[in-house]
Design an enzyme around this catalytic site. Sequence first.
Site, PDB file in Angstrom:
ATOM      1  CE  LYS A 113       5.971  -7.926  -1.171  1.00  0.00           C
ATOM      2  NZ  LYS A 113       7.307  -6.890  -0.591  1.00  0.00           N
ATOM      3  CD  GLU A 182       8.014  -0.271  -2.787  1.00  0.00           C
ATOM      4  OE1 GLU A 182       8.094  -1.537  -1.977  1.00  0.00           O
ATOM      5  OE2 GLU A 182       7.227   0.864  -2.191  1.00  0.00           O
TER       6      GLU A 182
HETATM    7  O1  KIV Z   1       4.367  -4.016   2.201  1.00  0.00           O
HETATM    8  C1  KIV Z   1       4.365  -3.697   1.183  1.00  0.00           C
HETATM    9  O2  KIV Z   1       2.761  -3.290   0.798  1.00  0.00           O
HETATM   10  C2  KIV Z   1       4.675  -3.947  -0.221  1.00  0.00           C
HETATM   11  C3  KIV Z   1       4.310  -3.426  -1.471  1.00  0.00           C
HETATM   12  C4  KIV Z   1       5.057  -1.910  -1.595  1.00  0.00           C
HETATM   13  C5  KIV Z   1       4.551  -3.874  -2.980  1.00  0.00           C
HETATM   14  O3  KIV Z   1       5.633  -4.360  -0.137  1.00  0.00           O
END
Ligand code: KIV
Length: 267
Positions: A113, A182
Amino acid sequence: MPVSDKCSALRARKEVGPPIAALTAWDYPTARLLDEAGTDLILVGDSLGMVVLGFPDTTHVTLDHMLHHVAAAARGCREALLVADFAIRSYDSEAEAVETARALGDAGAEAVKLEGGVRQAGKVKAIVEEGIPVLGHLGMLPQRVKEEGGYRTKGKSTDEISALLKGAEALEQAGCFGIVLENVVPGVAAEVTTSIGIPTIGIGCGTDSCDGEIAVTSDVIGSYPWFVPPFATQRADVAGEIRRAVSDYIVHCQSAERSTVPAPAAP
Ligand code: KIV
């Protein structure tokens, strides 16, 4: 199940439901418990910098931190799709993004991600061409907290709405299998959700505005009581249980009964 099938199954949930249930994990027991409970997607998020490593924000997290925790979580994850966050400054160019994605994959991540929209499209395309699935992340971007001077809800101005819509389109075109939204105004999150063909997974976007939800597990189980985002719903009090059990243990250790146990006889 092969990773490509897991990603296809998650994409299909946009049309057929049920909404995606995603959570974060940073270690073997947490990942295993979430996996056994039926979590669809487990993210080794860089939020571990705050809720596990004790940093003030995620900008202190390094690739080495991520590799260590991804490997631990991967050992506990069987059914869920295991996604790893890029640490800040570990994906500054396309080449670095591909190299880091490979390293996260070698550590056990099934997907990666990254934060950002249009500016990240080239990196997403390059990583996807390597065969590594990518989850996008739009809205409030924790890795930009210093530039932005705090955590702000996104989607309040026409410029922000336009950036969100263009970012989502660019990430979809580049090959993301889904996008985390988010802290976006719920109505705007819903608009982004209907504007693209891949699922959105919301955090701090209200309910029913996205194709699923993600939460930081410490917020859900109450294991990090010193900061809880206003949008989080705490469903257990793990910190309270730890405090209770530890106090109980200390009382046990220091109790008169224990101190009167006779010392073993000298040989
Ligand atoms: O780092 C994380 O936990 C995230 C979530 C807030 C989606 O990116």
